[in-house]
Each structure stands twice: as C-alpha cells, then as structure tokens.
Design an enzyme around this catalytic site. Structure first.
Site, PDB file in Angstrom:
ATOM      1  N   ARG A 142       0.804  -1.241   0.000  1.00 38.96           N
ATOM      2  CA  ARG A 142       0.000   0.000   0.000  1.00 38.96           C
ATOM      3  C   ARG A 142       0.831   1.283   0.000  1.00 38.96           C
ATOM      4  O   ARG A 142       0.352   2.339   0.381  1.00 38.96           O
ATOM      5  CB  ARG A 142      -0.979   0.030   1.166  1.00 38.96           C
ATOM      6  CG  ARG A 142      -2.000  -1.075   1.082  1.00 38.96           C
ATOM      7  CD  ARG A 142      -3.238  -0.722   1.863  1.00 38.96           C
ATOM      8  NE  ARG A 142      -4.210  -1.787   1.757  1.00 38.96           N
ATOM      9  CZ  ARG A 142      -4.200  -2.865   2.528  1.00 38.96           C
ATOM     10  NH1 ARG A 142      -3.272  -3.020   3.454  1.00 38.96           N
ATOM     11  NH2 ARG A 142      -5.106  -3.791   2.374  1.00 38.96           N
ATOM     12  N   LYS A 164       2.989  11.155 -11.355  1.00 40.45           N
ATOM     13  CA  LYS A 164       2.243  10.175 -12.147  1.00 40.45           C
ATOM     14  C   LYS A 164       3.111   8.938 -12.303  1.00 40.45           C
ATOM     15  O   LYS A 164       4.238   9.024 -12.805  1.00 40.45           O
ATOM     16  CB  LYS A 164       1.935  10.729 -13.539  1.00 40.45           C
ATOM     17  CG  LYS A 164       0.678  11.537 -13.628  1.00 40.45           C
ATOM     18  CD  LYS A 164       0.360  11.764 -15.104  1.00 40.45           C
ATOM     19  CE  LYS A 164      -0.821  12.658 -15.288  1.00 40.45           C
ATOM     20  NZ  LYS A 164      -1.063  12.935 -16.717  1.00 40.45           N
ATOM     21  N   GLU A 206       9.812  17.831 -25.111  1.00 41.97           N
ATOM     22  CA  GLU A 206       8.971  18.241 -23.964  1.00 41.97           C
ATOM     23  C   GLU A 206       9.359  19.654 -23.508  1.00 41.97           C
ATOM     24  O   GLU A 206       8.513  20.426 -23.036  1.00 41.97           O
ATOM     25  CB  GLU A 206       9.119  17.256 -22.791  1.00 41.97           C
ATOM     26  CG  GLU A 206       8.845  15.796 -23.136  1.00 41.97           C
ATOM     27  CD  GLU A 206       7.357  15.452 -23.342  1.00 41.97           C
ATOM     28  OE1 GLU A 206       6.508  16.353 -23.251  1.00 41.97           O
ATOM     29  OE2 GLU A 206       7.085  14.262 -23.617  1.00 41.97           O
ATOM     30  N   LYS A 248       6.633  22.807 -14.793  1.00 50.11           N
ATOM     31  CA  LYS A 248       5.814  21.629 -14.502  1.00 50.11           C
ATOM     32  C   LYS A 248       5.292  21.683 -13.058  1.00 50.11           C
ATOM     33  O   LYS A 248       4.129  21.361 -12.800  1.00 50.11           O
ATOM     34  CB  LYS A 248       6.599  20.342 -14.752  1.00 50.11           C
ATOM     35  CG  LYS A 248       5.718  19.128 -14.502  1.00 50.11           C
ATOM     36  CD  LYS A 248       5.926  17.955 -15.391  1.00 50.11           C
ATOM     37  CE  LYS A 248       4.865  16.895 -15.102  1.00 50.11           C
ATOM     38  NZ  LYS A 248       5.157  15.597 -15.643  1.00 50.11           N
ATOM     39  N   GLU A 258      -4.930  16.268 -12.243  1.00 49.10           N
ATOM     40  CA  GLU A 258      -5.378  16.492 -13.616  1.00 49.10           C
ATOM     41  C   GLU A 258      -6.893  16.525 -13.764  1.00 49.10           C
ATOM     42  O   GLU A 258      -7.482  15.763 -14.532  1.00 49.10           O
ATOM     43  CB  GLU A 258      -4.765  15.443 -14.556  1.00 49.10           C
ATOM     44  CG  GLU A 258      -4.840  15.893 -16.011  1.00 49.10           C
ATOM     45  CD  GLU A 258      -4.061  15.016 -16.968  1.00 49.10           C
ATOM     46  OE1 GLU A 258      -3.020  14.473 -16.571  1.00 49.10           O
ATOM     47  OE2 GLU A 258      -4.506  14.895 -18.108  1.00 49.10           O
ATOM     48  N   ARG A 262      -3.844  20.789 -15.455  1.00 47.73           N
ATOM     49  CA  ARG A 262      -2.708  19.908 -15.746  1.00 47.73           C
ATOM     50  C   ARG A 262      -2.780  19.329 -17.163  1.00 47.73           C
ATOM     51  O   ARG A 262      -1.774  18.950 -17.749  1.00 47.73           O
ATOM     52  CB  ARG A 262      -2.616  18.784 -14.695  1.00 47.73           C
ATOM     53  CG  ARG A 262      -1.344  17.954 -14.818  1.00 47.73           C
ATOM     54  CD  ARG A 262      -1.069  17.091 -13.596  1.00 47.73           C
ATOM     55  NE  ARG A 262       0.091  16.242 -13.847  1.00 47.73           N
ATOM     56  CZ  ARG A 262       0.696  15.514 -12.936  1.00 47.73           C
ATOM     57  NH1 ARG A 262       0.272  15.514 -11.695  1.00 47.73           N
ATOM     58  NH2 ARG A 262       1.741  14.786 -13.249  1.00 47.73           N
ATOM     59  N   ASN A 266      -0.534  18.054 -21.876  1.00 41.17           N
ATOM     60  CA  ASN A 266      -0.778  17.105 -22.961  1.00 41.17           C
ATOM     61  C   ASN A 266      -0.733  17.765 -24.328  1.00 41.17           C
ATOM     62  O   ASN A 266      -1.061  17.124 -25.333  1.00 41.17           O
ATOM     63  CB  ASN A 266      -2.139  16.424 -22.771  1.00 41.17           C
ATOM     64  CG  ASN A 266      -2.152  15.560 -21.524  1.00 41.17           C
ATOM     65  OD1 ASN A 266      -1.190  14.868 -21.240  1.00 41.17           O
ATOM     66  ND2 ASN A 266      -3.236  15.639 -20.764  1.00 41.17           N
ATOM     67  N   HIS A 269       0.176  15.906 -27.390  1.00 34.38           N
ATOM     68  CA  HIS A 269       0.204  14.481 -27.031  1.00 34.38           C
ATOM     69  C   HIS A 269      -0.990  13.687 -27.553  1.00 34.38           C
ATOM     70  O   HIS A 269      -0.893  12.474 -27.688  1.00 34.38           O
ATOM     71  CB  HIS A 269       0.288  14.320 -25.507  1.00 34.38           C
ATOM     72  CG  HIS A 269       1.674  14.537 -24.968  1.00 34.38           C
ATOM     73  ND1 HIS A 269       2.357  15.713 -25.148  1.00 34.38           N
ATOM     74  CD2 HIS A 269       2.512  13.714 -24.288  1.00 34.38           C
ATOM     75  CE1 HIS A 269       3.553  15.612 -24.578  1.00 34.38           C
ATOM     76  NE2 HIS A 269       3.674  14.405 -24.059  1.00 34.38           N
ATOM     77  N   HIS A 273       0.438  10.681 -29.193  1.00 36.72           N
ATOM     78  CA  HIS A 273       0.204   9.317 -28.707  1.00 36.72           C
ATOM     79  C   HIS A 273      -0.374   8.443 -29.797  1.00 36.72           C
ATOM     80  O   HIS A 273      -0.026   7.263 -29.926  1.00 36.72           O
ATOM     81  CB  HIS A 273      -0.762   9.316 -27.515  1.00 36.72           C
ATOM     82  CG  HIS A 273      -0.083   9.581 -26.206  1.00 36.72           C
ATOM     83  ND1 HIS A 273      -0.745  10.068 -25.106  1.00 36.72           N
ATOM     84  CD2 HIS A 273       1.192   9.393 -25.816  1.00 36.72           C
ATOM     85  CE1 HIS A 273       0.096  10.200 -24.105  1.00 36.72           C
ATOM     86  NE2 HIS A 273       1.289   9.802 -24.510  1.00 36.72           N
ATOM     87  N   HIS A 288       8.735   8.476 -28.014  1.00 40.24           N
ATOM     88  CA  HIS A 288       7.694   9.364 -27.514  1.00 40.24           C
ATOM     89  C   HIS A 288       7.958  10.825 -27.923  1.00 40.24           C
ATOM     90  O   HIS A 288       7.078  11.497 -28.471  1.00 40.24           O
ATOM     91  CB  HIS A 288       7.616   9.219 -25.991  1.00 40.24           C
ATOM     92  CG  HIS A 288       6.646  10.133 -25.346  1.00 40.24           C
ATOM     93  ND1 HIS A 288       5.279   9.977 -25.463  1.00 40.24           N
ATOM     94  CD2 HIS A 288       6.820  11.244 -24.591  1.00 40.24           C
ATOM     95  CE1 HIS A 288       4.674  10.941 -24.801  1.00 40.24           C
ATOM     96  NE2 HIS A 288       5.584  11.725 -24.264  1.00 40.24           N
TER      97      HIS A 288
END
Ligand SMILES: NC(=O)c1ccc[n+]([C@@H]2O[C@H](COP(=O)([O-])OP(=O)(O)OC[C@H]3O[C@@H](n4cnc5c(N)ncnc54)[C@H](O)[C@@H]3O)[C@@H](O)[C@H]2O)c1
Ligand SMILES: [Zn+2]
Length: 406
Positions: A142, A164, A206, A248, A258, A262, A266, A269, A273, A288
C-alpha cells in the site's frame, strides 16, 4: 515544503537546500511537498539527501540495464557512505519493461528482500524506470516512499516531476497507474553526457512544449542558444532543467490530479500518442518525444487555422524542433534519418502508403483525454500560452494529419 530539521547528520542535513551545489525547485503540495535538486556531478552526494528526505532506512535502487553499469555503483556507494543498507535491482531497458509482468517480478524481489513499509525505493533511470519503480512504490504494501533520480533529459524535465506513475496495458499506454509523489527528485545533468542523441532530442521535445504552453521568453532563449543546448553547456543544462521543473511544478501545484489545468501538459500528445500507437502497431520505431514533436506541429497548424497562432510563430516552432533534430514531418527520408532502424511509413505493407488517418482517429478515441466522445486538444495561443479546445471537427483535423506526411 517540509523544512524543519529532525536529524543530527551535520550541516548538509540541517540546511540541505542552502548547501546544495546547484538549483533547488520546490513542488509545493502541502504535506506531499518535495524538493527537486538539479546540479552537475552531484550524484555521488545523493546519500545525505536521501537520508534527509526518506530517513535512515534500507533502500532499493531500481534501474535498467543501460543505466546500471554507468551510475549504479556511484549511487550505491553514496548510499553506503551514508550508512544505508542499499540493494540494486536492474530490469531490461526500454518501454517493454513498463508492464505489469515486470512490476510483479519487482514485487517478488522486494518480498525476497523482506522490504517493509519503512524502506524506500530510488528510481534511477529514464522515464520508464521512474514510472515503473514509482508504480511499484505506490502499490507495494500500500505504498512506500520513493525518490526520483532521473538520468534522461525527458525524465529530468518531465516524468520525474508530478507523481504520475504507472505501467502500460495492451489496451493502452499508461492505463494502469497511481498518483504517488516522490519524497525528492535528484537530477545530475552530467549523466546526460552518456545519453544517446536521439534520447536527448526526446527530452527537448517536452522542453519546447513547456515553452509553447507557458513561457515565451524561455522558448526564445532556446531559439538563441540551441547550439549550446545540443553541446550540453553545463550551466545552461542546469538552467534548462530548472526552468522546465518550475513550469511543470507550477502546473502540478495548481491541479495535482489532472482535473483541469494539468491537461495543458498534454499539448501535442493527443495526436502524438496516436502516432506512437499506430506506428508501433505497424512495427515501426518511433520514440515518444519524436511523436510529440509531430504532435506539436499538428496542434500548431490547428491553432493557425483557428486564428490562435500566427503563421510565423508556427514556423518558429518548426524551426526550433528541427534544430533539435526532431521530426516535423513524416517522409521516407526523415524517417530513415530520425526514426532509427524501423520501417518507414512508405515501406510498411498494405495500404499504409500514407498516414493511416482512420487508424489515427481510432487511437485518438482510445486516448484517455477523450471526454464525452469529444477529443480535447490543447492549442497554442501565441507562443507562451495555450487554450483547451474540444469542438474541432474531423474535417479540421484530417487535413492537418495529412499535412504531416509529405
Ligand atoms: N510520469 C510522467 O508524468 C511521464 C511524463 C512523460 C513521459 N513519461 C514516460 O516516460 C517514458 C519515456 O522516458 P525516457 O524517454 O526517459 O525513456 P527510457 O527510460 O526508456 O530511457 C531512454 C533510454 O535511455 C537510456 N538511458 C537513460 N538514461 C541514460 C543515461 N544517462 N545514459 C545512457 N543511457 C541512458 C535508457 O536505458 C533507455 O534505453 C515513457 O514511458 C513515457 O510514458 C512519463
Ligand atoms: Zn510526453
């Protein structure tokens, strides 16, 4: 952030931020706040900072097989010099390690080592290791404390900040995961010297994105000093990583999970993606950051069509990406030069003689940014600002995707 001193390990531990030979950015998230240390040649000093932020415990360093021989021993020695019991676990390098099977193998190793909740993990490597080891830290018993020690530019400017974590699922990238903030981020820009040029470019994609969405002056600085960036001028790299982390951190502070703002991270992206997924599905090799570069060009064109971005600013974006050796269009030639050994789009079998727009659409629909059937795009509004747009029609998007293929 937590600035009180509860330890007795000398000066460095009572005032670590003041003593750190580099820059420190704070991610201010109340009790989950943490510092980002950015310096040159600092990796061998990670031990005392680890003790400061994680306590005197056992630590498990998770890394990959490329990074281990370069930096594994430096980190272990520094931890051992701080009287920590440190173990190192290495997984194969690359995106294929970011999956549940590898996470389970890591859980097994942690059980073998009788890891307790009071122990902590250090993610030493690029974004794959940060996401994977962070996910293992978030879920094992946990949740354990963990530290991000990014060694790729992409990880330093992006993935190591914000909490993330996750692994991929066959139905989608990053689909299994958790928000779990690290206790600190410790970035030594000297490690970038061993990073392949192509990986450096991915981090720069980025970086350009951060300039476009949040900081026009930073974008202009990148334009002026692009050669120095490619040559990895030390001071400039520290400044570059610091500025990216500030950008960031500010976005993450405003919207940790998000639910709104946030999402601007993206930018580029949604299309990026989709390009990544479709290209990979056809056996191609695209990274990427390269897909994000193409995605930024695409949203730039959409923004010009909507009157949000001037044509000359779009050209600046394309020039800057190109100067960082990133792709801005898909051609047989640029594929060969930029996208490594994989087949070019033209060489792929069947009807794939041009960008498979229908497949790209499908991949975009799968993307987790789709809400209520609408695809949400982040479009630049000039350079340094951006807006969310969710009413773009297929007839607006299609020609832009086609325009990437020349
Ligand atoms: N969590 C987030 O917020 C977030 C944000 C952006 C991207 N990501 C994820 O990050 C991943 C991509 O990260 P990446 O580009 O760092 O990939 P990566 O971790 O695969 O690293 C790229 C390659 O460089 C090697 N490498 C790393 N550091 C090195 C060094 N100093 N010297 C030599 N080789 C080195 C690695 O072994 C690997 O082969 C993707 O999985 C992406 O989804 C996550
Ligand atoms: Zn990205």
């Amino acid at each position: 952030m937590n600035s009180e001193s509860t330890d007795s390990f000398g000066e460095i531990l009572s005032e670590p931020e003041a003593k750190f030979p580099g820059q420190v950015v704070t991610v201010d998230l109340g009790e989950r706040s943490y510092p980002i240390y950015v310096g040159t040649g600092v990796l061998e000093q990670i031990g005392p900072y680890y003790v400061r932020h994680c306590g005197v415990r056992r630590t498990i360093v998770i890394t990959d097989e490329n990074v281990e021989p370069l930096y594994g021993q430096i980190v272990l020695k520094s931890l051992q010099d701080s009287e920590l019991e440190a173990h190192l676990i290495s997984v194969p390098a690359g995106e294929k390690s970011k999956r549940m099977g590898v996470a389970e193998m890591l859980y097994d190793r942690l059980f073998d080592l009788s890891v307790e909740r009071s122990d902590a993990i250090i993610a030493l490597g690029g974004g794959v290791i940060g996401d994977l080891a962070g996910f293992v830290a978030a879920t094992f018993k946990r949740g354990l404390n963990y530290v991000q020690a990014p060694t790729s530019l992409l990880a330093m400017v992006d993935s190591s900040v914000g909490g993330k974590t996750g692994v991929n699922h066959r139905r989608g990238k990053n689909m299994i995961g958790a928000f779990h903030q690290p206790r600190m981020v410790f970035a030594d820009v000297n490690t970038l010297k061993s990073l392949p040029d192509r990986e450096l470019g991915c981090g720069l994609a980025e970086t350009v994105k951060h300039g476009i969405i949040r900081d026009g002056q930073f974008f202009a600085k990148l334009e002026r000093q692009n050669q120095m960036v490619l040559e990895q001028d030390r001071e400039l790299m520290v400044e570059l990583v610091e500025r990216n982390c500030q950008i960031k951190a500010a976005v993450v502070q405003a919207d940790e999970r998000e639910s709104g703002l946030r999402g601007i991270l993206n930018c580029g992206h949604t299309i990026g993606h989709a390009i990544e997924t479709v290209w990979a599905a056809h056996g191609g090799d695209i990274h990427h950051g390269e897909a994000v570069s193409l995605g930024l060009v695409a949203v730039g064109r959409l923004a010009v069509r909507r009157g949000l971005l001037r044509q000359d600013d779009l050209e600046r974006i394309c020039r800057l990406l190109s100067s960082f050796r990133l792709p801005i269009r898909i051609t047989a030639r640029s594929n060969k030069e930029r996208v490594g050994q994989g087949p070019t789009l033209q060489e792929l079998p069947g009807e794939l003689s041009e960008m498979p727009v229908a497949e790209l659409y499908e991949a975009m629909q799968q993307d987790k940014k789709v809400r209520g059937g609408k695809i949400k795009f982040v479009l630049p509004k000039g350079i340094g600002d951006c807006v969310f747009v969710d009413d773009l029609t297929e007839s607006e998007i299609q020609p832009v995707i086609h325009s990437l293929v020349t």
